[in-house]
Design an enzyme around this catalytic site. Structure first.
Site, PDB file in Angstrom:
ATOM      1  N   GLN A 195       0.818  -1.210   0.000  1.00  0.00           N
ATOM      2  CA  GLN A 195       0.000   0.000   0.000  1.00  0.00           C
ATOM      3  C   GLN A 195       0.857   1.268   0.000  1.00  0.00           C
ATOM      4  O   GLN A 195       0.450   2.302  -0.523  1.00  0.00           O
ATOM      5  CB  GLN A 195      -0.911   0.012   1.240  1.00  0.00           C
ATOM      6  CG  GLN A 195      -1.953  -1.090   1.261  1.00  0.00           C
ATOM      7  CD  GLN A 195      -2.810  -1.030   2.507  1.00  0.00           C
ATOM      8  OE1 GLN A 195      -2.965   0.025   3.107  1.00  0.00           O
ATOM      9  NE2 GLN A 195      -3.359  -2.168   2.914  1.00  0.00           N
ATOM     10  N   CYS A 196       2.034   1.209   0.612  1.00  0.00           N
ATOM     11  CA  CYS A 196       2.913   2.368   0.703  1.00  0.00           C
ATOM     12  C   CYS A 196       3.883   2.411  -0.473  1.00  0.00           C
ATOM     13  O   CYS A 196       4.112   1.408  -1.147  1.00  0.00           O
ATOM     14  CB  CYS A 196       3.702   2.330   2.016  1.00  0.00           C
ATOM     15  SG  CYS A 196       2.673   2.413   3.490  1.00  0.00           S
ATOM     16  N   THR A 197       4.452   3.580  -0.689  1.00  0.00           N
ATOM     17  CA  THR A 197       5.518   3.715  -1.671  1.00  0.00           C
ATOM     18  C   THR A 197       6.833   3.404  -0.965  1.00  0.00           C
ATOM     19  O   THR A 197       7.425   4.262  -0.327  1.00  0.00           O
ATOM     20  CB  THR A 197       5.548   5.137  -2.249  1.00  0.00           C
ATOM     21  OG1 THR A 197       4.271   5.452  -2.801  1.00  0.00           O
ATOM     22  CG2 THR A 197       6.601   5.256  -3.338  1.00  0.00           C
TER      23      THR A 197
END
Length: 538
Positions: free
Chosen positions: A480-482
């Site tokens: 979900q995160c970069t």
């Protein structure tokens, strides 16, 4: 009219004397005390709340008189006229009911009146306080003060007097405390301070500022000059220092560099995270003065180590909104920048909006605000976490022919690109992006990535055959995160700004033909080199 001529120069040589200022002396007309008495008895009574009052100072007293700040019967009427050739000075009246209260103010009170039991007799006790800003090490004098007659000819003095009177009449005031001056052999032009940028365009080197000085001492100007010099140092001289690196570039390295196109660019940063912070700092390095952030997240404990506009204290109590905190921090870094922050969401395909009246109304408001922001800026940076959050801004910016710079990160990869910019008055053909991809005739006789005109360049979504979906659904936290290597955002953010600058320097702007590595053997299209469609790594 007496005046002091002050010209700004570069740093003072050691050993120069420090400039001293003559303080104001209070001059209270008997009418002021009478009016205060009436106000106290009939209106204020026991009310001790501060009241706004108005005084004035004058420039034409005989020699030897102190610099006077006068209060008279009209001090309590904000609409009352000021005597001719007098400068208004607004202040605050603190009127206490007892002498003990006055003494306990510890000189923070400006005015106190205490009535005796016999209401026909009064004693007045007061302190006057004049705000004065100070340099920590004082203000140094490079050249000894001289009289106006020693600097200007008689014709110039008369021209200055006439120009000043006409300016006051135009501005609708009795006197202007500060004004700009341009003078030649027999002519003098004056202007309000607010027209600083345009007034000296045809003049290089020193600038002259006129100060309506209430002091008649030959070597000591009044306090109003001190406050102005602090303002000039804080605003204009600081801006000159901030832009020093850019100006030095123009001296020898890039003499054709058009700094005005960069400095005047209004930049909208969609995303105030790792990329947004890096882009903002690089924009400031290029002298950009208008930077606006849009983000709906709050600062978390993991952010400050990677996002240089935030500190640990910003994470406390649930965290400050990123957009607002980023805009505030830019102002602290350099007060000359005009930064704003909008704490709002961007509606995204694949993320349905709840069909409640409140949610729908908020989504419509966010879309309207986003459209207004894009319309008010010249360059839009797409710096968000998800692909789908970039879709709506890309479509809106395309419809308004705004330059879009997109930066996206992977773990050890990134893409930085400019969106195509459709031709003016060109009808859209149903595509969501700027224009259709180049056809065979566009690429004839060229490599795949060069010689493509700016109006044929694609956007971030042109290589997708599916609509953007919810990239955060049913994914683990790392998906979900970069998740990127720590230095990657700084590289990509810097390249995004450099790409914008190169585009602005091109004669055709956003319509510039895309450069490629094949073009390196030829003359570069701008003073800063190539203007590619995109930079990628990985």
């Amino acid at each position: 009219m007496a005046a002091v001529s002050n010209e700004f120069h570069h740093p003072v040589e050691s050993g120069s004397s420090k400039l001293q200022f003559a303080p104001f002396s209070s001059a209270l007309n008997v009418g002021f005390w009478h009016e205060l008495t009436q106000k106290k008895l009939n209106e204020y009574r026991l009310d001790e709340t501060p009241k706004v009052i108005k005084g004035y100072y004058y420039n034409g007293d005989p020699s030897g008189f102190p610099a006077r700040l006068t209060l008279e019967f009209s001090a309590f009427d904000m609409n009352a006229s000021i005597p001719a050739r007098c400068c208004p000075a607004f202040g605050t009246l603190y009127n206490t009911n007892t002498f003990e209260t006055f003494k306990s103010c510890d000189k923070k009170s400006l005015l106190e009146k205490e009535a005796n039991e016999d209401l026909k007799k009064y004693h007045f006790y007061y302190w006057f306080c004049y705000p004065a800003l100070c340099f920590p090490d004082g203000i140094h004098v490079i050249q000894k003060p001289v009289c106006l007659d020693d600097r200007f000819s008689l014709n110039q003095v008369q021209a200055l007097q006439k120009a000043y009177d006409e300016l006051c009449q135009t501005e609708g005031v009795t006197a202007l405390p500060y004004f700009l001056i341009k003078y030649h052999d027999n002519s003098v032009a004056v202007s309000p301070l607010k027209k600083w940028d345009g007034f000296f365009q045809d003049q290089e080197g020193k600038v002259t500022v006129g100060v309506y000085d209430p002091c008649n001492l030959s070597h000591y100007p009044g306090w109003p000059l001190r406050n102005f010099l602090i303002l000039a140092s804080h605003k204009w001289l600081a801006e000159s220092s901030v832009d020093l690196n850019l100006k030095l570039m123009c001296w020898r390295l890039v003499p054709t560099l058009d700094l005005e196109k960069i400095v005047s660019a209004k930049c909208l940063l969609l995303g105030a995270g790792t990329l947004g912070c890096s882009v903002a700092r690089t924009l400031m390095g290029w002298g950009v003065r208008k930077i606006t952030f849009v983000d709906n997240a709050r600062i978390s404990y993991s952010n400050p180590v990677r996002q240089p506009l935030y500190e640990f204290e910003d994470c406390l109590s649930g965290g400050k909104p990123k957009a607002l905190a980023a805009a505030e921090r830019l102002q602290k870094i350099f007060p000359g920048v005009n930064s704003e922050g909008y704490n709002m969401s961007i509606p995204m395909p694949g993320h349905p909006v709840n069909f409640s009246e409140v949610t729908m109304a908020q989504a419509q408001k966010d879309v309207a605000t986003l459209e207004e922001l894009i319309d008010a800026h010249d360059v839009v940076f797409l710096l968000m976490d998800t692909r789908e959050s970039r879709w709506l801004p890309a479509v809106i910016a395309a419809s308004k022919r705004k330059l879009v710079i997109n930066a996206a990160l992977g773990f050890d990869t990134f893409v930085v690109m400019r969106h195509g910019l459709k031709k003016p008055k060109q009808q859209e053909s149903g595509n969501a992006c700027f224009n259709s991809a180049p056809g065979p005739s566009d690429l004839l006789g060229s490599s795949l990535f060069s010689n493509i005109p700016g109006y044929k360049l694609g956007c971030y979504f042109c290589n997708d055959v599916v609509a953007p979906g919810d990239s955060t659904r049913d994914r683990t936290l790392d998906q979900q995160c970069t998740v990127s290597r720590p230095g990657l955002a700084m590289i990509a953010g810097a390249l995004a700004v450099e790409l914008m600058v190169s585009v602005l320097q091109h004669p055709e702007g956003g319509y510039a033909v895309a450069s490629s590595s094949d073009d390196r053997m030829n003359e570069p299209p701008t003073s800063l080199g190539l203007v590619p469609h995109q930079w990628t790594q990985g």
